[in-house]
Scaffold this motif. Structure first.
Motif, PDB file in Angstrom:
ATOM      1  N   ARG A 178       0.833  -1.210   0.000  1.00 36.34           N
ATOM      2  CA  ARG A 178       0.000   0.000   0.000  1.00 36.34           C
ATOM      3  C   ARG A 178       0.869   1.263   0.000  1.00 36.34           C
ATOM      4  NH1 ARG A 178      -5.106   1.256   4.084  1.00 36.34           N
ATOM      5  NH2 ARG A 178      -5.754   3.198   3.070  1.00 36.34           N
ATOM      6  N   THR A 179       1.932   1.265   0.786  1.00 33.64           N
ATOM      7  CA  THR A 179       2.836   2.420   0.811  1.00 33.64           C
ATOM      8  C   THR A 179       3.538   2.595  -0.529  1.00 33.64           C
ATOM      9  OG1 THR A 179       3.199   2.067   3.184  1.00 33.64           O
ATOM     10  CG2 THR A 179       4.792   3.447   2.017  1.00 33.64           C
ATOM     11  N   ALA A 180       3.926   1.480  -1.154  1.00 36.54           N
ATOM     12  CA  ALA A 180       4.603   1.552  -2.451  1.00 36.54           C
ATOM     13  C   ALA A 180       3.673   2.107  -3.522  1.00 36.54           C
ATOM     14  CB  ALA A 180       5.112   0.171  -2.847  1.00 36.54           C
ATOM     15  N   LEU A 181       2.400   1.724  -3.487  1.00 34.38           N
ATOM     16  CA  LEU A 181       1.443   2.255  -4.462  1.00 34.38           C
ATOM     17  C   LEU A 181       1.234   3.756  -4.265  1.00 34.38           C
ATOM     18  CD1 LEU A 181      -1.280  -0.550  -4.487  1.00 34.38           C
ATOM     19  CD2 LEU A 181       0.316   0.011  -6.321  1.00 34.38           C
ATOM     20  N   ALA A 182       1.196   4.187  -3.001  1.00 34.42           N
ATOM     21  CA  ALA A 182       0.999   5.616  -2.735  1.00 34.42           C
ATOM     22  C   ALA A 182       2.192   6.439  -3.195  1.00 34.42           C
ATOM     23  CB  ALA A 182       0.762   5.837  -1.241  1.00 34.42           C
ATOM     24  N   ALA A 183       3.388   5.830  -3.189  1.00 34.18           N
ATOM     25  CA  ALA A 183       4.591   6.554  -3.596  1.00 34.18           C
ATOM     26  C   ALA A 183       4.888   6.429  -5.077  1.00 34.18           C
ATOM     27  CB  ALA A 183       5.796   6.056  -2.787  1.00 34.18           C
ATOM     28  N   ASP A 184       4.219   5.507  -5.743  1.00 33.79           N
ATOM     29  CA  ASP A 184       4.485   5.292  -7.159  1.00 33.79           C
ATOM     30  C   ASP A 184       3.789   6.370  -7.993  1.00 33.79           C
ATOM     31  OD1 ASP A 184       3.659   3.895  -9.933  1.00 33.79           O
ATOM     32  OD2 ASP A 184       5.487   2.955  -9.153  1.00 33.79           O
ATOM     33  N   PRO A 185       4.485   7.011  -8.948  1.00 35.66           N
ATOM     34  CA  PRO A 185       3.860   8.087  -9.739  1.00 35.66           C
ATOM     35  C   PRO A 185       2.659   7.608 -10.556  1.00 35.66           C
ATOM     36  CG  PRO A 185       6.243   8.137  -9.954  1.00 35.66           C
ATOM     37  CD  PRO A 185       5.913   6.865  -9.253  1.00 35.66           C
ATOM     38  N   PHE A 186       2.684   6.365 -10.991  1.00 30.06           N
ATOM     39  CA  PHE A 186       1.607   5.869 -11.847  1.00 30.06           C
ATOM     40  C   PHE A 186       0.342   5.599 -11.046  1.00 30.06           C
ATOM     41  CE2 PHE A 186      -0.732   2.388 -13.902  1.00 30.06           C
ATOM     42  CZ  PHE A 186      -0.944   2.946 -15.151  1.00 30.06           C
TER      43      PHE A 186
END
Length: 315
Positions: A178-186
């Motif tokens: 979830r944290t990685a998705l929030a930080a991912d530009p896409f």
């Protein structure tokens, strides 16, 4: 040069808890044989490469039981339906189990190497965020690892581990994902993406649990005395079943002495054959009156194949 970092951040205490698991440590030792990095990621320092490998191993521990379950389901479906056509195997299942089987079938056809963690560990981990399907299956696999509905007997075992070295639950990837998705530009542009993905993954997890239950029922079906034929198809995929006294009794019965038919039994069989022949003649007469072509009558009714014999039903 800026170091390439893994998109996932797993707390240190969770990593220590995983390292206390004998099953997970055995899996890591096995996967350490495939630790070759690509040219881009080989420039990272040793600590970053270790992090990439740890995250690859966690993904492998999550996904391979699902791959093993799909193989088992495919083998049982082949045996039950007596077909090798992959497009027909879904017919062995129903409801949510069929939907989960189709989802896994479509995904694994293209992405089995990613599920098995083959290739550069950093590339495997980075590919987790590449598509919605990758993310949904990762979430569903994490939910399955903590599901209490799946008993040890029906939960798919990891193919590289003995049965007495079970892997621990792996919910650690969910907050990191979830944290990685929030930080991912896409992915970060859509604030509703995580609830949507979690909802879809929960449905997939429930479907996979239904698939596990149907595999248990299907296994009982294909191993019944009526359908002893599927054993070879299952053994080709490496699925074996224990030999029981009941199974030995079935095999002994199948190899027993042939019984001689009595005169009464033979007469009854001849009466049955004559009855079928009389019904064929009646149908033939009706079709002649309807002017059905002769070739069709021969093909359907099989006329001309039986020789004239003494009748038991007519003088």
């Amino acid at each position: 040069m800026e170091q390439l970092q893994s998109p996932f951040a797993i707390p240190h205490e969770d990593i220590e808890a995983l390292n206390e698991s004998d099953g997970f440590c055995m899996l890591r030792s096995y996967l350490a044989r495939n630790a070759g990095f690509c040219h881009d990621h080989s420039q990272c320092d040793e600590q970053i490469r270790e992090t990439w490998m740890l995250h690859r191993d966690i993904l492998h521990a999550l996904l391979m039981p699902v791959v093993t379950l799909f193989r088992r389901a495919s083998a049982l479906a082949e045996a039950a339906l007596c077909t090798h056509r992959s497009e027909d195997l879904e017919l062995a299942f129903a409801g949510e189990a069929r939907g989960a089987f189709l989802c896994l079938q479509c995904f694994l056809t293209e992405e089995e190497d990613w599920c098995r963690g083959i290739g550069c560990p950093a590339c495997v981990v980075s590919a987790t965020l590449s598509t919605e399907s990758h993310i949904r299956l990762t979430i569903a696999a994490s939910l399955l690892s903590t599901a209490s509905i799946a008993s040890p007997a029906s939960t798919p075992q990891h193919e590289e581990l003995p049965n007495n070295r079970a892997l621990p639950p792996l919910p650690h990837i969910l907050p990191a994902l979830r944290t990685a998705l929030a930080a991912d530009p896409f992915w970060s542009d859509d604030s509703d993406m995580w609830p949507y993905l979690l909802s879809r993954a929960t449905q997939l997890s429930a479907g996979i649990q239904s698939l596990i239950a149907e595999c248990t029922n299907l296994e009982s079906l294909v191993m019944s005395p009526i359908s002893a034929r599927p054993t070879h198809a299952l053994q080709k995929r490496g699925i074996t079943f224990p030999i029981t006294p009941f199974a030995n009794a079935i095999q002994a019965e199948e190899k027993g002495v042939k019984l001689r038919k009595s005169k009464l039994a033979k007469r009854q069989l001849r009466l049955k054959d004559e009855e079928i022949e009389l019904m064929r003649r009646v149908a033939l007469q009706c079709w002649v009156q309807a002017k059905v072509p002769k070739q069709v009558r021969v093909e359907v009714l099989g006329t001309g194949k039986l020789t004239r014999a003494r009748s038991l039903t007519c003088p």
